[in-house]
Enzyme design. Structure first.
Site, short mmCIF file in Angstrom:
data_model
loop_
_atom_site.label_atom_id
_atom_site.label_comp_id
_atom_site.label_asym_id
_atom_site.label_seq_id
_atom_site.Cartn_x
_atom_site.Cartn_y
_atom_site.Cartn_z
CG HIS A 112 -1.74 1.22 1.39
ND1 HIS A 112 -3.05 1.29 1.00
CD2 HIS A 112 -1.44 2.46 1.90
CE1 HIS A 112 -3.53 2.49 1.25
NE2 HIS A 112 -2.57 3.22 1.80
CD GLU A 113 1.68 3.73 3.62
OE1 GLU A 113 1.97 4.78 2.99
OE2 GLU A 113 0.63 3.59 4.25
CG HIS A 140 0.38 6.33 -0.64
ND1 HIS A 140 -0.64 7.07 -1.21
CD2 HIS A 140 -0.16 5.76 0.47
CE1 HIS A 140 -1.73 6.95 -0.48
NE2 HIS A 140 -1.48 6.16 0.54
CG HIS A 150 0.25 9.05 -6.74
ND1 HIS A 150 -0.87 9.33 -6.01
CD2 HIS A 150 0.08 9.71 -7.92
CE1 HIS A 150 -1.70 10.09 -6.71
NE2 HIS A 150 -1.14 10.34 -7.88
#
Length: 673
Positions: A465-466, A469, A472
């Protein structure tokens, strides 16, 4: 200070901060000069005698404040990841000063007049799409900061902002104080049920605290949750759970509950000054959801089926508990323990069987390999780069053609000087306004350090999940710094992170990287199938604990607290929604840092579920294509990661998926349909 590193040009590779030279006393003069320089730049823009145009106003704003930004990026990353008493003192001192500085800019009437004039005639300026969006967002940001208010209202808005900055800082420091202050010391007689990996981590935690020869459970999620899952000692589970749930809310100097009352009152006043009925209405007006009723509508869609599924799960847990001779009702400190037993009985699977295959280093490689197969990225460790703590690993990131696109720092381990949770941040954001500026992105996790470090499947999911990010930020390809990477609406920013989680569950990922820490053998096919079959297991519990927190967030920011205290307000809301007594809220108010250690997720915690609608529907496209790495879909997904805030988020999603999102894949993913 002549030797202040912030006043020098950094000659480190990629202009990494020279961490080994940066000391707490460097920050105050660097902040002071950064704010002075920034204000001088703002005055030059606001006082320009030329008519405003995009270059001399909006682009000039994009170029302003670069020293202050560099100082702030280093400082706030360190206070989150590796703080000290000296840094905490600087933060308490400068948080209100920085808020006051920002409000002096936001409320500058001459600056706003130039922006407003440009906004009024924007259709005639011949702007590109990213420029038009930047102008519109700049104008909206000034309006929402109070630039359109009258004199006394402006003064009050500035005072509120300054006070909130102090309260947010104190709130976060109080939570960290409790997390550092408490631990549960164990003797050999207290280890019943604990697997070897947890014992090793607890031993190492004890050694880090100078308690040699013992074992320690801390309030880091990666420590306390496994303890609640495996400890056969119900009395110790209760002690650990209650301390975990009460952090930030213990009576005394570090009690956050009085701060919450003041924070929500000030936010409500902010909203009223800007013409909104509530702070929730204010925040959601600039979101994909747009209204409080739309956010509630999504939460309501899952609340009833989640409670129904949780009730079915509770019945199974009670049956297991009765078989072991426990006749009391299931309590919050029992749920994880009996859920693990039910999972083992129903699926012939327990975490102690799975965890040896989830070695931290291998899961990092799996994330890197997924990024390579989807987006053509390569990660090469750079041991020569300066880092702020020995646990941090630095990687040079290159594209498929070998061109550098940025640096990635990964800080995976829990420690006393680091706030809890997991997050992505940056030391520098990508842009190419004045030549190419490459991003420096950091991921923080809070894994319990051990030899070897083994992850639960949930821990591995958080790591993915991180890393989503991080991608991104790393894949950002924009012109203007304020549109870079994750600078998107709060209920869209979680889409790139949450959709990336799906690739961890891909069988080909697990077959290649879920390798036993001793033998190196891949996870057996039968175990793999059983693991994947449990993905909807306990999702009633997970959905209830999350959704209750999101509803609590909206309640705090939708209506005044009147005369009730924080605990009474929480109790009343949970009673009204029918919160199951045996499930605790994922974040109780006194440690709900998403809401009260800053305003980013305030009235916006629902965003995780909103983004999950997008991620479940988005990954379904790959499922429909029967290829999780289908090239054309991967290319369109990369466009979302690269776009930053240059386009409307729903337009980006529709360009990727070919249509707006459907909610059904979310319900199926969570087993709620």
């Amino acid at each position: 200070m002549r030797d202040n590193p912030f006043f020098e040009t950094w000659t480190t590779p990629y202009q990494m901060p020279p961490f080994e030279r940066i000391r707490p006393e460097h920050f105050p003069p660097a902040f002071d000069r950064g704010m002075a320089d920034h204000l001088a730049e703002i005055e030059a823009i606001a006082g320009d005698i030329r008519s405003p145009d995009f270059a001399n106003t909006i682009e000039a704003l994009e170029r302003s404040g670069r020293l202050l930004e560099r100082v702030a990026n280093v400082f706030f990353n360190l206070t989150s990841s590796d703080t000290t008493d000296a840094l905490d003192a600087v933060e308490r001192d400068y948080a209100p000063k920085l808020a006051q500085h920002q409000m002096r800019i936001s409320l500058n009437p001459h600056l706003f007049a130039r922006i407003a004039e440009l906004h009024e005639k924007r259709r005639a300026l011949g702007l590109s799409e990213d420029q038009m969006r930047l102008l519109e967002r700049r104008h909206l940001d000034f309006i929402r900061s109070g630039a359109g208010l009258s004199g006394e209202a402006k003064i009050r808005m500035a005072a509120i902002s300054e006070r909130l900055a102090t309260l947010h800082t104190t709130f976060g420091q109080n939570v960290l104080f409790d997390e550092k202050d408490w631990h549960l010391s164990l003797t050999e007689n207290d280890l019943d049920g604990l697997p070897e990996a947890l014992r090793n981590a607890a031993r190492q935690a004890a050694e880090e605290r100078g308690l040699k020869g013992g074992w320690v459970i801390t309030l880091a999620r990666s420590s306390v949750e496994p303890f609640l899952t495996f400890s056969a000692r119900r009395d110790l589970r209760r002690e650990a759970y209650q301390s975990w749930s009460r952090r930030g809310g213990r009576p005394g100097d570090h009690d956050n509950r009085p701060l919450i009352r003041e924070i929500v009152a000030l936010r409500a006043e902010q909203a009223r000054l800007l013409g909104y009925d509530s702070y929730a209405a204010f925040k959601l007006d600039d979101s994909m959801a747009q209204t409080v009723s739309a956010a509630h509508g999504l939460l309501d869609q899952v609340w009833i089926p989640a409670k129904r599924k949780a009730a079915e799960e509770r019945a199974l847990l009670e049956s297991e508990a009765r078989s072991e001779g426990m006749n009391e009702p299931i309590a919050p400190w029992d749920w994880r323990y009996y859920a693990e037993k039910v999972r083992k009985a129903r699926y012939d699977l327990d975490e102690t069987e799975v965890k040896p295959y989830f070695v931290l280093d291998n899961m990092v490689k799996a994330a890197f390999d997924t990024a390579k197969r989807l987006f053509g990225l390569n990660f090469a460790e750079r041991a020569d780069l300066p880092v702020y703590h020995p646990d941090v690993r630095a990687y040079e990131v290159t594209d498929a053609g070998g061109k550098p696109i940025g640096l990635f720092l990964q800080d995976n381990f829990a420690r006393a000087a680091k706030r809890s949770g997991a997050w992505m941040s940056s030391y520098r954001d990508q842009s190419d306004l004045d030549g190419e500026v490459l991003p420096i992105v950091v991921n923080n996790n809070n894994v319990a350090k051990a030899s070897p470090t083994l992850l639960s499947f949930d821990d591995a999911t958080t790591l993915f999940h991180e890393f989503g990010h991080a991608l991104h930020g790393l894949l950002s390809k924009v012109r203007y710094p304020s549109q870079s990477g994750t600078a998107v609406r709060r209920d869209f920013v979680e889409f790139p992170s949450q959709v990336f989680e799906h690739w961890l569950s891909e069988p080909r990922t697990l077959r290649r990287y879920a390798l036993h820490h001793r033998t190196g053998e891949p996870i057996p096919e039968a175990l793999l199938r059983r693991l994947l079959a449990t993905r909807t297991f306990n999702q009633g519990f997970a959905t209830v604990e999350y959704t209750a927190a999101a509803l609590l967030d909206l309640a705090f920011h939708s209506a005044p607290m009147t005369d009730s205290d924080v605990d009474a307000f929480e109790k009343d809301l949970l009673e009204r929604i029918g919160m199951p007594a045996e499930i605790g809220v994922r974040h109780r108010p006194a440690h709900f840092q998403h809401l009260f250690a800053g305003s980013g997720y305030a009235a916006g915690y629902y965003a995780y579920l909103w983004a999950e609608v997008l991620d479940a529907d988005g990954f379904a496209a790959f499922t429909e294509a029967k290829d999780p790495f289908e090239p054309s879909l991967a290319a369109r997904l990369k466009d979302i990661y690269s776009a930053g805030d240059t386009h409307d988020p729903m337009a980006l999603y529709v360009a990727f998926r070919g249509r707006p999102p459907h909610v059904e894949p979310l319900l199926e993913k969570r087993g709620l349909n």
